[in-house]
Design an enzyme around this catalytic site. Structure first.
Site, PDB file in Angstrom:
ATOM      1  N   ASN A 142      45.904  47.474  41.583  1.00 44.01           N
ATOM      2  CA  ASN A 142      45.570  48.241  40.369  1.00 44.01           C
ATOM      3  C   ASN A 142      44.833  49.661  40.775  1.00 44.01           C
ATOM      4  O   ASN A 142      43.481  49.248  41.072  1.00 44.01           O
ATOM      5  CB  ASN A 142      44.913  47.510  39.267  1.00 44.01           C
ATOM      6  CG  ASN A 142      44.378  48.287  38.057  1.00 44.01           C
ATOM      7  OD1 ASN A 142      44.675  49.399  38.168  1.00 44.01           O
ATOM      8  ND2 ASN A 142      44.066  47.579  37.053  1.00 44.01           N
TER       9      ASN A 142
ATOM     10  N   CYS B 180      41.532  52.895  32.949  1.00 44.21           N
ATOM     11  CA  CYS B 180      42.936  52.620  33.516  1.00 44.21           C
ATOM     12  C   CYS B 180      43.969  53.604  32.745  1.00 44.21           C
ATOM     13  O   CYS B 180      45.175  53.746  32.931  1.00 44.21           O
ATOM     14  CB  CYS B 180      43.416  51.263  33.421  1.00 44.21           C
ATOM     15  SG  CYS B 180      42.541  50.393  34.962  1.00 44.21           S
TER      16      CYS B 180
ATOM     17  N   HIS C  95      51.207  51.625  33.414  1.00 47.33           N
ATOM     18  CA  HIS C  95      50.042  51.472  34.304  1.00 47.33           C
ATOM     19  C   HIS C  95      50.077  50.042  35.168  1.00 47.33           C
ATOM     20  O   HIS C  95      50.747  49.259  34.570  1.00 47.33           O
ATOM     21  CB  HIS C  95      48.653  51.373  33.379  1.00 47.33           C
ATOM     22  CG  HIS C  95      47.386  50.692  34.310  1.00 47.33           C
ATOM     23  ND1 HIS C  95      47.311  51.324  35.504  1.00 47.33           N
ATOM     24  CD2 HIS C  95      46.663  49.882  34.030  1.00 47.33           C
ATOM     25  CE1 HIS C  95      46.082  50.602  35.667  1.00 47.33           C
ATOM     26  NE2 HIS C  95      45.947  49.627  35.117  1.00 47.33           N
TER      27      HIS C  95
HETATM   28  O1  UT7 Z   1      44.112  47.585  34.130  1.00 46.38           O
HETATM   29  C1  UT7 Z   1      43.743  47.171  33.149  1.00 46.38           C
HETATM   30  C2  UT7 Z   1      42.679  46.056  33.489  1.00 46.38           C
HETATM   31  N1  UT7 Z   1      43.337  44.845  34.141  1.00 46.38           N
HETATM   32  C3  UT7 Z   1      44.290  44.059  33.719  1.00 46.38           C
HETATM   33  O2  UT7 Z   1      45.154  44.304  32.652  1.00 46.38           O
HETATM   34  C4  UT7 Z   1      44.320  42.687  34.389  1.00 46.38           C
HETATM   35  C5  UT7 Z   1      44.641  41.730  33.205  1.00 46.38           C
HETATM   36  N2  UT7 Z   1      44.271  40.187  33.619  1.00 46.38           N
HETATM   37  C6  UT7 Z   1      44.893  39.590  34.651  1.00 46.38           C
HETATM   38  O3  UT7 Z   1      45.788  40.425  35.199  1.00 46.38           O
HETATM   39  C7  UT7 Z   1      45.005  38.208  34.722  1.00 46.38           C
HETATM   40  O4  UT7 Z   1      44.151  37.645  33.663  1.00 46.38           O
HETATM   41  C8  UT7 Z   1      44.112  37.676  36.224  1.00 46.38           C
HETATM   42  C9  UT7 Z   1      45.305  37.997  37.420  1.00 46.38           C
HETATM   43  C10 UT7 Z   1      42.764  38.401  36.198  1.00 46.38           C
HETATM   44  C11 UT7 Z   1      43.904  36.431  36.050  1.00 46.38           C
HETATM   45  O5  UT7 Z   1      44.904  35.440  35.903  1.00 46.38           O
HETATM   46  P1  UT7 Z   1      45.122  34.451  34.814  1.00 46.38           P
HETATM   47  O6  UT7 Z   1      46.443  33.811  34.766  1.00 46.38           O
HETATM   48  O7  UT7 Z   1      44.744  35.016  33.298  1.00 46.38           O
HETATM   49  O8  UT7 Z   1      43.975  33.321  35.324  1.00 46.38           O
HETATM   50  P2  UT7 Z   1      42.592  32.837  34.690  1.00 46.38           P
HETATM   51  O9  UT7 Z   1      41.723  34.212  34.511  1.00 46.38           O
HETATM   52  O10 UT7 Z   1      42.908  32.198  33.289  1.00 46.38           O
HETATM   53  O11 UT7 Z   1      42.250  31.813  35.666  1.00 46.38           O
HETATM   54  C12 UT7 Z   1      42.859  30.659  35.829  1.00 46.38           C
HETATM   55  C13 UT7 Z   1      42.175  29.779  36.976  1.00 46.38           C
HETATM   56  C14 UT7 Z   1      40.632  29.756  36.718  1.00 46.38           C
HETATM   57  O12 UT7 Z   1      40.235  28.520  37.375  1.00 46.38           O
HETATM   58  P3  UT7 Z   1      39.833  27.423  36.017  1.00 46.38           P
HETATM   59  O13 UT7 Z   1      38.737  27.833  35.361  1.00 46.38           O
HETATM   60  O14 UT7 Z   1      41.274  27.177  35.387  1.00 46.38           O
HETATM   61  O15 UT7 Z   1      39.463  26.283  37.167  1.00 46.38           O
HETATM   62  C15 UT7 Z   1      40.212  31.040  37.745  1.00 46.38           C
HETATM   63  O16 UT7 Z   1      38.870  30.655  38.065  1.00 46.38           O
HETATM   64  O17 UT7 Z   1      42.271  30.633  38.271  1.00 46.38           O
HETATM   65  C16 UT7 Z   1      40.983  30.781  38.955  1.00 46.38           C
HETATM   66  N3  UT7 Z   1      41.126  32.131  39.684  1.00 46.38           N
HETATM   67  C17 UT7 Z   1      41.618  32.083  41.021  1.00 46.38           C
HETATM   68  N4  UT7 Z   1      41.856  31.275  41.827  1.00 46.38           N
HETATM   69  C18 UT7 Z   1      42.297  31.465  43.066  1.00 46.38           C
HETATM   70  C19 UT7 Z   1      40.908  33.304  39.221  1.00 46.38           C
HETATM   71  N5  UT7 Z   1      40.923  34.204  40.271  1.00 46.38           N
HETATM   72  C20 UT7 Z   1      41.339  33.572  41.217  1.00 46.38           C
HETATM   73  C21 UT7 Z   1      41.667  34.008  42.566  1.00 46.38           C
HETATM   74  N6  UT7 Z   1      42.376  32.827  43.398  1.00 46.38           N
HETATM   75  N7  UT7 Z   1      41.945  35.003  42.922  1.00 46.38           N
END
Ligand code: UT7
Length: 323
Positions: free
Chosen positions: A280, A113, A250
């Site tokens: 992204n 990225c 980005h």
């Molecule tokens: O380009 C450079 C690389 N990319 C990035 O910079 C992305 C960086 N990261 C992010 O944007 C975020 O971390 C995400 C969008 C990927 C995830 O958001 P988050 O607020 O960090 O959520 P999380 O990973 O902590 O997950 C929270 C909950 C989890 O459930 P539990 O374990 O709390 O029960 C996940 O399983 O949300 C769940 N979850 C979803 N739920 C519904 C993860 N993905 C989804 C989904 N729909 N698509």
């Protein structure tokens, strides 16, 4: 001294659009969750048989055509991509040929990225060292090909697309009021390779694998390293935060964009955001945002633009440029 000045841009986004609602049909997710956590509404997906080189070629053609630039005048093509058509030759070589460019060299850059920032930094070095006069820098990706479509934590985040920027060597005074790239700095720290990677590759598994990410950790690194890389540029150039006309980061997640702007004390009205419509697109995300904002008139000649990025590697960096 010489500066690398942007003289043209072009883009290409595949025709097919996938909405958040499409994911909700097959995965335990919802439009509301995706919008709340990422700000993403939709993404473009390349058609079967439509490869990264095809996207890059159309973006490059549009930049040449719309700005009346002859392919003969381009003496370097740098293509930032993590999703090349094939292992070899470089996708840049294919694009160079399909654009009718016969002079100079062409190569790919893999910095995930951060690829566009890396490629612009390299292009700038070629220009200021008088090794190239007109460089086409392209960010082009087909991340749909490395998605695990059953992993709701990653597959909702990415999209396909391409955009090209043409840089020209122009004589300048050597001050911060010059047009062109005023600062570029790239970084990497290989201790974090496991946070964002594919499950395979040519030498390890003989296939591309699919993308895995420790989302929260990547978020944390992006939210600190991206603003720090802008601060680094301001410190080195002596420019002030208040002189930045547009922040074009980005485009990974709208929450990251908001956090970067907030840490820098830059109003959200000065942030160019395409993540809602493109998701992204990795190395293509910054040039797509630059192209769209220049085309709709938000970015205009003389504007100071800051482009920070962070990606797998970890890699990160920033360019400051005056349009
Ligand atoms: O380009 C450079 C690389 N990319 C990035 O910079 C992305 C960086 N990261 C992010 O944007 C975020 O971390 C995400 C969008 C990927 C995830 O958001 P988050 O607020 O960090 O959520 P999380 O990973 O902590 O997950 C929270 C909950 C989890 O459930 P539990 O374990 O709390 O029960 C996940 O399983 O949300 C769940 N979850 C979803 N739920 C519904 C993860 N993905 C989804 C989904 N729909 N698509």
């Amino acid at each position: 001294m010489l500066r690398a000045v942007v003289i043209g841009t072009g883009e290409y986004l595949p025709e097919k659009i996938m909405t958040n609602h499409d994911f909700a049909q097959t995965l335990e997710t919802s439009h509301e969750w995706i919008v709340e956590r990422t700000g993403i509404i939709q993404r473009h997906i390349a058609a079967e048989g439509e490869n990264t080189s095809d996207l890059a070629t159309i973006a490059g053609q549009n930049a040449l055509k719309d700005f009346g630039i002859s392919p003969d005048s381009i003496d370097l093509v740098i293509l930032a991509t993590t999703t090349p058509d094939d292992t070899m030759p470089s996708t840049a070589s294919k694009v160079q040929h399909s654009l009718g460019i016969k002079n100079g060299a062409a190569f790919d850059v893999n910095a995930a990225c951060s690829g566009f920032v890396y490629a612009m930094s390299i292009a700038n070095s070629f220009i200021v060292s008088r090794q190239a006069k007109r460089v086409m820098v392209i960010g082009a990706e087909t991340y749909s090909r490395i998605m695990n479509w059953e992993d709701r934590g990653t597959c909702i985040l990415f999209g396909d697309g391409a955009a090209a920027v043409i840089l020209e060597a122009q004589e300048a005074k050597g001050t911060n009021t010059d047009r062109g790239i005023l600062f570029s700095k790239i970084h990497s720290d290989g201790q974090y390779t496991e946070l964002l990677k594919t499950t395979g590759g040519v030498s390890s598994t003989k296939n591309a694998g699919y993308l895995t990410m420790v989302g929260r950790e990547i978020f944390r690194h992006a939210a600190s390293k991206m603003p720090a890389s802008v601060e680094e540029g301001l410190l080195e150039t002596g420019l002030g935060k208040d002189e930045i006309d547009w922040l074009v980061p980005h485009q990974a997640n709208m929450r990251i964009l908001a956090s970067v702007a907030q840490k820098l004390g830059i109003g959200e009205d000065k942030v160019i955001a395409t993540a809602p419509m493109h998701a992204n697109t990795s190395a293509a995300s910054i040039p797509l945002a630059l192209h769209q904002a220049a085309k709709d008139g938000r970015i205009s000649r003389g504007n100071l633009i800051a482009c920070p990025a962070l990606g797998a590697g970890l890699t990160w960096g920033c360019i400051l440029l005056r349009w």
